[in-house]
Design a protein around this motif. Sequence first.
Motif, short mmCIF file in Angstrom:
data_model
loop_
_atom_site.label_atom_id
_atom_site.label_comp_id
_atom_site.label_asym_id
_atom_site.label_seq_id
_atom_site.Cartn_x
_atom_site.Cartn_y
_atom_site.Cartn_z
N ASN A 142 0.80 -1.22 0.00
CA ASN A 142 0.00 0.00 0.00
C ASN A 142 0.83 1.27 0.00
O ASN A 142 0.32 2.35 0.26
CB ASN A 142 -0.98 0.00 1.16
N GLY A 143 2.11 1.16 -0.29
CA GLY A 143 2.92 2.36 -0.44
C GLY A 143 3.46 2.91 0.87
O GLY A 143 4.16 3.90 0.87
N PHE A 144 3.15 2.26 2.00
CA PHE A 144 3.66 2.73 3.27
C PHE A 144 4.62 1.70 3.82
O PHE A 144 4.44 0.50 3.62
CB PHE A 144 2.52 2.99 4.25
N THR A 145 5.64 2.17 4.49
CA THR A 145 6.69 1.26 4.92
C THR A 145 6.73 1.17 6.43
O THR A 145 6.52 2.16 7.12
CB THR A 145 8.05 1.74 4.43
N GLU A 168 5.19 3.90 9.36
CA GLU A 168 5.27 5.30 8.92
C GLU A 168 4.11 5.60 7.99
O GLU A 168 3.71 4.77 7.18
CB GLU A 168 6.58 5.55 8.16
N VAL A 169 3.55 6.78 8.14
CA VAL A 169 2.57 7.25 7.17
C VAL A 169 3.08 8.57 6.61
O VAL A 169 3.80 9.31 7.28
CB VAL A 169 1.17 7.48 7.79
N GLY A 170 2.76 8.83 5.37
CA GLY A 170 3.22 10.08 4.78
C GLY A 170 2.54 10.31 3.48
O GLY A 170 1.76 9.47 2.99
N LYS A 171 2.81 11.44 2.90
CA LYS A 171 2.17 11.77 1.64
C LYS A 171 2.74 10.90 0.54
O LYS A 171 3.95 10.78 0.41
CB LYS A 171 2.42 13.25 1.31
N THR A 172 1.88 10.33 -0.26
CA THR A 172 2.38 9.45 -1.32
C THR A 172 3.01 10.23 -2.45
O THR A 172 3.72 9.67 -3.27
CB THR A 172 1.26 8.57 -1.90
N GLU A 200 11.67 10.93 4.33
CA GLU A 200 11.48 11.19 5.75
C GLU A 200 10.91 12.57 6.04
O GLU A 200 10.27 12.79 7.05
CB GLU A 200 12.79 11.01 6.52
N ARG A 201 11.17 13.52 5.14
CA ARG A 201 10.64 14.85 5.38
C ARG A 201 9.12 14.84 5.34
O ARG A 201 8.46 15.69 5.89
CB ARG A 201 11.16 15.84 4.32
N ASN A 202 8.58 13.85 4.64
CA ASN A 202 7.13 13.80 4.49
C ASN A 202 6.46 12.69 5.26
O ASN A 202 5.29 12.43 5.08
CB ASN A 202 6.77 13.65 3.01
N SER A 203 7.19 11.99 6.12
CA SER A 203 6.55 10.87 6.78
C SER A 203 6.59 11.04 8.30
O SER A 203 7.41 11.75 8.85
CB SER A 203 7.21 9.56 6.37
N THR A 204 5.65 10.38 8.93
CA THR A 204 5.50 10.43 10.38
C THR A 204 5.46 8.99 10.88
O THR A 204 4.77 8.16 10.32
CB THR A 204 4.18 11.13 10.75
N LYS A 236 5.62 16.06 12.55
CA LYS A 236 6.80 16.25 13.41
C LYS A 236 6.64 17.55 14.18
O LYS A 236 6.34 18.59 13.60
CB LYS A 236 8.06 16.31 12.56
N THR A 296 0.59 14.86 8.26
CA THR A 296 -0.20 13.89 7.52
C THR A 296 -1.59 13.88 8.12
O THR A 296 -1.75 13.85 9.33
CB THR A 296 0.44 12.49 7.67
N ARG A 339 -7.92 6.80 2.63
CA ARG A 339 -7.59 5.44 2.18
C ARG A 339 -7.29 4.59 3.41
O ARG A 339 -6.33 4.86 4.14
CB ARG A 339 -6.36 5.46 1.26
#
Lengths: 381, 381
Positions: free
Chosen positions: A3-6, A67-71, A83-87, B70, B87, B126
């Motif tokens: 699903n694009g999240f790691t 981690e969730v973030g903008k795809t 990482e700048r876009n993930s939490t 963050k 997010t 989603r």
Amino acid sequence: MTNGFTPSPLFERVERARRRKHKFKDTHITLAHGSGGKAMHELVEGLFLEYLRNPLLEMLEDQAVFEVGKTNGATSASGNIDERNSTRLAYTTDSYVVTPIFFPGGDIGRLAVSGTVNDLAMSGARPLYLSAGFILEEGFAVEDLKRILASMRAAAEEANVQIVTGDTKVVQKGSADKIFINTSGIGVFESLVHISDARAQVGDQVILSGSLGDHGTTIMIARGELELETDIASDTAPLNLLVREMLDEASRLAAGDAIHCLRDPTRGGLATTLNEIALSSEVCIQIDEERIPVREEVKGACEILGLDPLYVANEGKLLAIVSPEIAEPLVARMKENVYGREACIIGEVKAEPQGIVAMRTGFGGTRIVDMLVGEQLPRIC
Amino acid sequence: MTNGFTPSPLFERVERARRRKHKFKDTHITLAHGSGGKAMHELVEGLFLEYLRNPLLEMLEDQAVFEVGKTNGATSASGNIDERNSTRLAYTTDSYVVTPIFFPGGDIGRLAVSGTVNDLAMSGARPLYLSAGFILEEGFAVEDLKRILASMRAAAEEANVQIVTGDTKVVQKGSADKIFINTSGIGVFESLVHISDARAQVGDQVILSGSLGDHGTTIMIARGELELETDIASDTAPLNLLVREMLDEASRLAAGDAIHCLRDPTRGGLATTLNEIALSSEVCIQIDEERIPVREEVKGACEILGLDPLYVANEGKLLAIVSPEIAEPLVARMKENVYGREACIIGEVKAEPQGIVAMRTGFGGTRIVDMLVGEQLPRIC
């Protein structure tokens, strides 16, 4: 990940979990499957994991970390979201079926908030938001529900979390016992921590935040099965502020990741929690019986009840396994928090024998402390 | 917000929720409090909200929406976290107590995954990750548990979500009825959507994804209280892929936010859901009886059972209120999805009388459709 999240870099757990795969052969569910001990491990690893397997669930920690973030963010070479876009978040759930629902030191509401807050806090995340799902038995007294809600509110305020979403179901009289509460929770990582059952290292010190057995013993006495008059009260409490102070102190002393393992020894007690860590980290954990704090009243009640405080559930205690250089000052810092006043070092991590918890007894001998076997205390939380 | 995280811009709901405050005067919980109708609204708004009040819970939507990010990111003038570092998430929970646990078209496991996925999807998020909390009755058959887990796995695969954290409690025989499952879920917003019960606008079209009443009627028949032989099956299904296609189509046609309201009409049925929207948006919703699809078998069974399909729970249907210019092409797009084959426009949003749902009947008259009163179908989900 499809699903694009790691997930977080805790994959090291997966192979270990795979290796200690259980076969589940029972045909019917017994109370032992909810005990927190061996039978529950078999159910979880032999059945739930077999059917629902995915890399995050496979870690079998008390919370999932991802981690969730903008795809639309760039994806780094490692496959992680930029990482700048993930939490990085922690996520956990627990259902609470404790009986009685009111007991000295707390109630099912305080327990439902504290337990889930603690599962988040033990990952190093800051608990933010909770969900609450209520299953009510037809005929349940609204006065009791109000008392439970007031208690949840107070615990949430103490922990500085908010209950943001909920659900209520009502079942016919006799189809549930008074009230069951499920809470789930979301926490956010604000600093680089790396806490895992798999990180205990040889030489690490084992810290316990206070006395053992208060919660489980209180519940057993509150059931009134024996006429015991004591002052014992449950330790049910949110520990996230204590954990925050510990992480800050660890950062100040060394590095944030000098705290290797953090757990709240609930169902199955300290013995089961230590066994899980010893197995995951492939180390031996040696504890000293004489250094483990147990209140005199709890000791006495446990003797009468036929319980071993090492296996009794706690709901306001934590266990930390930390680098030796920070152990003493960390304990000093913990003592400043109301929930860490009796913090102490109770043992040390050794290399051999792997996967074993050993206890030096008061008589100078050493005995192996196994995981809880069978069912000790049903509906303790 | 005391914890440094800010909720989404849905605050408009809060004042409305405050205005329609209920007093809760009942002394004991009844089945009606779990019905999804008026008694449940009174319980939630008059009691749960009174005790646990916070801005996110106050919105009383089927999911909470908030931003995480963050804390070292810059804070914008609006008090929001710097958007580059935050997010937006949706978060929801539901407990499932359906009886029987296996029924034509599904089981408690498929329901527990689909219901929570749908609550997330209806916000426009989603769905990513679910938690699962099991309360098992001592003596529950492991074969049944396996069947339920297989069904949860299949539904999770279909919805492309992962169950990442869980919990199991076992209670004594007679303290619960077989199995209760709580799921919570986390979803992420990938595009700018603004879906809320409060956004229905005069002229908007009301779209229904398919026929009404299949789930509730199936459950009632499956209980075997009357000897009915039918082919009716529950519609239990995850609708997140249908919603994704609808959002994509809306973006292509106009703007992503041309879909104003999205709901799955579960407990309380379509009638209750439409009433909630009419109240929140302060509009009148007019529907046409003749345009509402109900299967002949469901109609027949409902007549025998004394049920009105407008109030019967659905578990695989959605209701969308959208800008008129996208309504027709959106319905055409929905028909391409297996869960939207029978999609149709069933009504329109009018200005007056505010807060009212009106239905033009087959005879040419108009009647007011109220929220569900009392308890229609206990343990339907």
